[in-house]
Scaffold this motif. Structure first.
Motif: not given
Length: 564
Positions: A360-364, A380-386, A400-403
């Motif tokens: 997941m994209d950093r579950p908070e 919250t975000n995930n610069r590593n996605r993709g 991807a690059e979910n900021h």
């Protein structure tokens, strides 16, 4: 702007700030930052995060507050680059949890904290604690100071929280790896790497230089003793905090409590790291409201699960499954590196990968709707996605690059939190429609130029089912984030999807820890790390003062329900 702004018709005032005197003989905050560790031990901790309100009478309560970490450049008169023994001790005392007695001296008025009150308490990185549950006493928790693996010293990295129906507080250990380093050669194994452990003191805490238990080259098992959820009774100042190992070890953001249809306790949890997972724990025994003492070890026996989110390509909704992290099931056995259930829990991240949990994209924060039982989680975000093969974009993590981040929502089948299946959708995709019109980075349809935000973090429902969203994102107000301003609180209608901006914080802060008084007429909100990275904040005292993390109280001028 360097203030805390609320809408017309509302007023906000500080309740308590880092360094305010809390325990007997505590000195007042010294803006010179020259006070010793012995003073910080008696004062309010730093960087308040998750918190819960525990009523005692209608005008008397406890506010229990996490102190996640400290800001070294404001905690010390120097910049924190060359820490002494007392500096490290002072830093350790700034962490943990603060239990604060508060009173409302006039009906409809603001609350006031009570210095030297008998229930005030500081729990720090040096407070004695116990392990319980399946991993207690396991070899991976045994150290030279605690050869039985049953006692622990301290808690830190305390991000968000939970409040149980039986009246205890859950404080969640998050980025505990940041406090460990090595004085000599140290090569982390695969499990240590997955938990972010290495020889470098990346954040300059320097605890390992003056407290040997944080030196990985000397005591590598000490790190296994952190990353847990800790339970204690705030109404009993002598209660010993307990680390509940059945809930698993990872970077715990918060703990959202619910009950199954047959009365068992459920704890939903997010692992706040890029490419990590969402979990839930279901107790074996039912909660007994008539016998609070019988519930005190309810979280020691049960099943820990990790979530798998399924979706057709391109769809932002689908089905999901809870996969049991139980030794002997789903490939969790000796052949995959798990000798027993304790190892499954101590290395829950590896177990979650083994059974096929969704990255997941950093579950908070996770919050449970008080009426319909739906569950929401901020990603919250995930610069590593993709970027990494094990984190392809898709499903609840579509970009991807979910900021900007998003909020995922799910409904347990049969409206029962015990169910091992669910349906899900995305409540909101955060974004910037003024910069990225017509692309996925503009956000979902409920995002406009008037309510756009990035990096949703804190999440809470009020008693009326309104959803309160708090942000911890990029406040540069430029580029991808142009027009977003400082971090903020938003209020959402889960039924219609409407989202409105409610309040904004001072320079360089995040807003966190929303909790309400029982009458819903006071909203408590944390302002954490104002002036982060040396930005010019002097909140809340102004002038040339050092910025101080502060708990704010928000009320309507007419005394009505907040958000109504």
């Amino acid at each position: 702007m360097d203030d805390f702004r609320v809408p017309a018709g509302y007023i906000a005032e500080p309740l308590i700030s880092w360094g305010d005197p809390l325990l007997p003989d505590a000195p007042n905050h010294d803006d010179s930052a020259l006070q010793p560790a012995s003073a910080q031990l008696l004062q309010m901790g730093d960087n308040n995060d998750g918190m819960s309100f525990f009523p005692i009478t209608a005008d008397h309560a406890l506010l229990v507050v996490n102190n996640e970490y400290s800001n070294l450049h404001t905690l010390h008169a120097h910049d924190g680059s060359d820490m002494t023994v007392d500096d490290v001790l002072k830093d350790q005392y700034a962490h943990g949890v603060s239990v604060v007695e508060i009173r409302q001296h006039m009906p409809g008025g603001f609350w006031q904290y009570q210095p030297q009150a008998p229930l005030n308490r500081r729990i720090t990185a040096r407070t004695a604690m116990q392990f319980s549950g399946p991993a207690a006493g396991h070899a991976h928790l045994q150290t030279s100071d605690d050869p039985e693996g049953l006692q622990c010293l301290g808690t830190f990295g305390n991000c968000a929280n939970g409040k149980t129906p039986w009246g205890t507080y859950l404080t969640c250990e998050e980025n505990t790896n940041d406090y460990f380093a090595a004085s000599r050669d140290f090569t982390p194994d695969a499990a240590q790497q997955r938990y972010g452990l290495n020889a470098d003191d990346e954040y300059g805490r320097q605890w390992y230089r003056h407290d040997a238990r944080f030196d990985l080259s000397l005591h590598p098992r000490e790190a296994n003793r952190f990353g847990w959820i800790v339970e204690f009774d705030p109404l009993d100042p002598d209660s010993v905090p307990v680390k509940r190992t059945a809930l698993g070890r990872f970077s715990h953001e918060n703990a959202a409590l619910a009950l199954t249809n047959d009365g068992r306790a459920v704890v939903y949890m997010g692992d706040d790291a890029r490419g990590e997972h969402i979990y839930k724990f279901v107790s074996n025994r039912a909660y007994d409201p008539a016998n609070p003492a019988a519930n005190r070890n309810l979280l020691d026996e049960g099943t820990l699960y990790v979530a798998r989110f399924d979706a057709e390509p391109g769809e932002l909704h689908g089905r999901g499954q809870w996969l049991a992290l139980t030794h002997g099931q789903n490939g969790l056995d000796q052949s995959s590196g798990f000798a027993d259930q304790a190892e499954v829990l101590i290395f829950a991240r590896l177990a979650a990968t083994q059974v096929g949990g969704t990255t997941m994209d950093r579950p908070e924060w996770i919050a449970v709707h008080p009426q319909n039982g739906s569950v929401l989680c901020t990603l919250t975000n995930n610069r590593n996605r993709g970027v990494h093969d094990n984190q392809p974009a898709g499903g609840p993590n579509p970009r991807a690059e979910n900021h900007y981040g998003q909020i995922v929502r799910w409904w347990p089948d049969s409206q029962d939190h015990a169910s091992e299946s669910f349906q899900w959708d995305l409540f909101v995709l955060a974004g910037n429609p003024t910069v990225h019109a017509g692309t996925p980075y503009a956000g979902s349809r409920n995002i406009t130029a008037d309510n756009m935000f990035n990096s949703p973090d804190g999440l809470a429902f009020d008693d009326h089912g309104r959803l309160w969203i708090q942000t911890d994102g990029n406040y540069s107000n430029t580029g991808d984030f142009a027009g977003m301003g400082n971090n903020q609180i938003l209020c959402a209608d889960p039924q219609t999807g409407e989202i409105r901006r409610f309040a904004t914080g001072p320079i360089g802060c995040e807003l966190t820890g929303a909790t309400f008084s029982p009458d819903q007429r006071t909203l408590f909100v944390g302002v954490q790390h104002p002036g982060e990275d040396g930005l010019p904040s002097h909140f809340p005292n102004g002038g040339d003062s050092r910025p101080r993390s502060t708990i704010m109280m928000i009320r309507r001028v007419d005394g009505g329900v907040v958000g109504s």
